[in-house]
Design an enzyme around this catalytic site. Structure first.
Site, short mmCIF file in Angstrom:
data_model
loop_
_atom_site.label_atom_id
_atom_site.label_comp_id
_atom_site.label_asym_id
_atom_site.label_seq_id
_atom_site.Cartn_x
_atom_site.Cartn_y
_atom_site.Cartn_z
N GLY A 207 -6.68 3.76 16.61
CA GLY A 207 -6.30 3.25 15.14
C GLY A 207 -6.76 2.33 14.89
O GLY A 207 -6.56 1.82 15.74
N ARG B 49 12.65 -1.16 -4.00
CA ARG B 49 11.93 -0.08 -4.01
C ARG B 49 13.32 1.46 -3.52
O ARG B 49 12.97 2.24 -4.63
CB ARG B 49 11.10 0.44 -2.72
CG ARG B 49 9.35 -0.84 -2.63
CD ARG B 49 8.49 -0.10 -1.92
NE ARG B 49 7.29 -0.65 -2.30
CZ ARG B 49 6.40 -1.12 -1.85
NH1 ARG B 49 5.97 -0.83 -0.27
NH2 ARG B 49 5.49 -2.11 -1.55
#
Lengths: 638, 248
Positions: free
Chosen positions: A40, A330
């Site tokens: 990654g 959120r």
């Protein structure tokens, strides 16, 4: 599965200093004898690979994109938090720690969260030194804005492209190390298997996506920095290639998977417009600084927004959460939106959205100020929807975004497999059951630049006598055969449904049963449905072409195969957690006014899942959360 | 909508490529261009054909991985728009659309519309960074940078590395890509110490990769989805000349 978080002794504020002062070190001339694989190349992976290479380790960096600069950290818009207290508004590492722990609904480790806040200020210094062009005041000093879930201004930003700029900073540091020969770059390579020798992570099996070649790579330690798995919902804010395969395959080799169901559904995304849709674009949370969210007070109101008078609008976040208003966190904002939409107050052609209105801000600050703050976001909105948000409110809707869950890691960011580290979004650590805005870039960077370089040394100091790891070891042979067998199976089914078709069905199922709202009955049903879908996948999948060539359908099929297993663990995770916390909302566990009902007496722990074999129910283990510095309270934003 | 497609198909870097005709019906104007290609690919797979390989990832205009030459223009007809942000509402029912890869000797085709842009990575590796180590940074506010300077540096730093500038340039020059990075770092005080040497090394790498020279036609800035100005090429030339003048 033994879960030892290895939290250092001492007062919260001194734990990390003590760790750094006492951890084992590797001398400069020994570092070059040690190989590290980093899988990654987003913010966590690039920052780790660059920092480790600067220190003298031999690093191999892998990513599936055609360049590390394209990893999905690039898409983070709004900003990165740091407790610099430049606004003299009372910020401090402790306050940031408290906000983050509370934002995560007291389901994270105190010591990890404090360390994140403590290292945040250094990250801004680091990024500025790399040339990251953060927004500046006219006097030349750094500008800040505020984000959801906090009452101070601690968010640093580079227009609406903060992730891009931070990633390009990390990419430049990585590129410098590539040029110096300290990092070998393997772009367009996907990790398909983890190699474990004598209980320790010793390498990976990767597929070269341009040739189809299967490669073995050996190292003294493996670092996974492969991002989140929100794409499991198919429709998400993630990139098309984002996947959970590396962490899932590590899980199947023994790495515990923590809090799989804690996935964040982001409140401000563009709504779905049709069945062909491939992703849902996120509009930065920073928009909620100046935009006001509302729906009509009348259900199914057919009038365009401009014709609905002020007194007939329901600014439901301001109504329900007066202290935080449009900047409610959120999870709460998404739930409130879904509540209004499900109750018939949604807007837009599909009635699946709410308004985010800038008319008030434009009146107050002028259109030029709004353009400077959000110009690129407004432009993106217009490109996708064809509408001008300066003239009419944006239409937004919740969409799958971030995975708080991931591979379980201890304080050193090591998984339950010795020598296998997980950093950035792919681990479970700092965000608890809900992540605050602008904390993901922070965590990715802090893990890669400031934490792993210390903790990996503490592990590698014990590896000096190991010698070179050979990719000819029988464990590599076995791992490679497993990978080849699976690719062969995917190709030989030759049924009648494409990988995307299965992915869409799985995504819709998860949105429905393991999304913003969850129920016991729904989750049980989902587990049965996922099993049936998985069986169907292995009977009727259709992948064209072969394995020895560029074959994006084969790549997709492998990722969907893993998602079909991970999804089941997500549902077990949500089913066994008989409480609501953060993004995990069980309808059975809510207060009279519809807020999350946490049950600290029974669920003050992190669920960690062990792989029990194909088609077996996963095993639940628990890491108890101990709060020494603060006492968990009811998380209120009212 | 009904759409006629003429798409470049090429088995691999060595194979001969050709344009192949496809027809799609029932295309929704709200679809993105890449979603239209998704529809085509699902149909091709069901027919037993190989789908069209194309580069894409974030689908929100920022990763820079997508890039198609559409009707003779890099990223298609819309200004300041990547391929993934282009929507079918900008085409008409019955349109014929030509789809090709970004072409340049330095960007070999991998398969169909997929290309190899690793040359860009090597240009950055040649010097597109500030030589700082993790841990040696001073306090961030120790170096004030004027608002306008920071904004101008951002304008250059916004490059997404898609390669539209190269694809549209008659010389296949990478001057805008290289100039944007040279300029971004040269404008900032942190980037000044290495500015001249950086320009020299990056330009040398750009030439070694086989990109052509810049003849200032300005086509690149017209097609750049991030609207990066060719003034950054001028700044690169300035820094490059400074490197020559200062050479001992």
């Amino acid at each position: 599965m033994k879960l030892d978080a290895k939290i250092p002794e001492g007062p919260l504020q001194e734990k990390w200093s003590r760790y750094k002062a006492t951890c084992r070190l590797v001398s400069p001339n020994n570092k070059k004898k040690l190989d590290i694989i980093v899988v990654g190349a987003g913010l966590a992976g690039s920052s780790a690979a660059a920092s480790l290479a600067e220190m003298g380790y031999r690093v191999k960096s892998f990513c599936f994109q055609d360049s590390p600069r394209r990893a999905h950290s690039v898409a983070a818009q709004g900003g990165v938090n740091a407790s610099k207290n430049y606004h003299n508004d009372g910020d401090s590492a402790f306050r940031m720690f408290y906000d983050t722990l509370k934002g995560g609904d007291f389901r994270a480790r105190e010591a990890n969260v404090y360390r994140l806040a403590e290292c945040s200020a250094n990250l801004i210094d680091q990024a500025v030194a790399q040339g990251v062009p953060f927004a500046r005041e006219y006097g030349g000093y750094l500008a800040n804005r505020s984000f959801g879930g906090v009452q101070v201004s601690r968010t640093f930003y580079a227009r609406g492209q903060t992730g891009q700029q931070l990633l390009l900073g990390a990419y430049s540091a990585l590129s410098r190390q590539v040029a110096e020969g300290n990092v070998q770059l393997f772009s367009r390579h996907e990790m398909l298997g983890l190699v474990v020798i004598d209980g320790k992570a010793r390498g990976i099996i990767a597929r070269n996506l341009d040739t189809g070649a299967i490669e073995r790579h050996a190292a003294h330690t493996v670092v996974l920095a492969t991002g989140g798995y929100g794409k499991i919902y198919y429709l998400s804010t993630l990139a098309m290639g984002c996947n959970g395969s590396a962490i899932w395959r590590a899980h199947k080799k023994g790495a515990g998977f923590a809090a799989a169901s804690w996935t964040q559904i982001h409140p401000t995304c563009l709504p779905q417009s049709g069945a062909y849709q491939s992703k849902l674009t996120l509009m930065s949370e920073s928009l909620r600084n100046d935009g006001r969210i509302w729906v009509p007070k009348k259900a199914n109101d057919p009038r365009p927004p401009g014709e609905i008078p002020e007194e007939e609008r329901d600014y439901y976040l301001e109504r329900r959460y007066p202290a935080f208003g449009n900047l409610a966190p959120r999870d709460i904002a998404s739930r409130a939106a879904k509540e209004r939409i499900d109750a018939g107050f949604g807007v837009g052609a599909q009635r699946n959205a709410v308004y985010l209105d800038f008319a008030h801000a434009i009146r107050e600050y002028g259109i030029e100020t709004i353009r400077e703050r959000y110009g690129n976001l407004f432009r993106m909105y217009e490109k996708i929807t064809g509408h001008n948000a300066y003239e009419r409110p944006m239409m937004i809707s919740p969409a799958a975004h971030f995975s708080m869950g991931g591979l379980w890691v201890d304080y050193e960011l090591m998984t339950t497999i010795p020598g296998l580290f997980a950093i950035g979004e792919c681990n479970f650590s700092d965000h608890g059951a809900n992540r605050l805005g602008a904390n993901s870039l922070l965590q990715a960077c802090v893990d890669g630049y400031f934490i792993l370089p210390y903790t990996i040394g503490n592990y590698l100091a014990g590896e000096l006598g190991t010698g070179k790891i050979s990719p000819e070891a029988p464990e590599f042979e076995t791992a490679e055969r497993e990978v080849r067998d699976q690719l062969g199976r995917l190709l030989t089914i030759q049924g009648n449904r494409t990988a995307t078709d299965y992915h869409k069905e799985l995504g819709a199922l998860l949105y429905d049963k393991c999304g913003v709202l969850r129920t016991r009955e729904g989750l049980r049903q989902a587990i049965d449905d996922i099993r049936a879908l998985r069986a169907d996948f292995w009977q009727n999948l259709k992948v064209p072409g072969g394995a020895e060539q560029v074959n994006s359908e084969l790549e997709k099929a492998g990722r969907v195969a893993d998602y079909l297993e991970l999804a089941e663990v997500m549902c077990y995770d949500a089913l066994t957690r008989e409480e609501s916390c953060g993004a995990h909302f069980r309808e059975e566990h809510q207060t009279a006014d519809g807020e999350a009902q946490r049950r600290d007496d029974q669920f003050q722990f992190v669920s960690v899942w062990a792989y029990a074999g194909p088609e077996e129910e996963p095993e639940l283990h628990r890491e108890g959360l101990v709060f020494e510095t603060i006492q968990p309270s009811v998380r209120s934003y009212k | 909508m009904k759409i006629q497609l003429k798409i470049w198909r090429q088995e691999n870097a060595r194979a001969q490529g050709r344009m192949v005709d496809y027809e799609l019906t029932d295309i929704n104007p709200e679809m993105s261009f890449l979603e239209m290609l998704d529809v085509l690919n699902e149909q091709l797979i069901q027919k037993g054909d190989m789908p069209v390989e194309f580069d894409h990832d974030c689908r929100e205009g920022i990763c820079g991985q997508c890039g198609l030459f559409i009707n003779g223009r890099a990223h298609g007809p819309q200004e300041a728009t990547t391929t993934c942000q282009l929507h079918m509402r900008h085409f008409k029912d019955g349109d014929t659309i030509y789809v090709e890869p970004f072409r340049s000797r330095a960007f070999p085709v991998i398969k169909d519309l997929r290309i190899d842009r690793s040359a860009f990575d090597r240009i950055i590796q040649a010097g597109g960074y500030i030589s700082t180590r993790t841990g040696d940074a001073p306090e961030a506010n120790a170096i004030p940078i004027g608002h306008d300077v920071a904004e101008a540096a951002f304008d250059a730093a916004a490059c997404i590395g898609c390669g539209a500038c190269v694809a549209t340039c008659k010389n296949a020059s990478a001057a805008l890509f290289t100039g944007a990075k040279v300029s971004h770092l040269a404008m900032l005080p942190q980037g000044q110490p290495e500015a001249a040497e950086r320009a020299r090394k990056m330009v040398a790498q750009m030439e070694a990769e086989g990109f052509g020279h810049c003849t200032n036609t300005g086509a690149c800035e017209v097609e750049c989805p991030q609207e990066i100005s060719i003034r950054h090429i001028a700044r690169m030339n300035f820094e490059y000349n400074r490197a020559g003048a200062l050479k001992k």
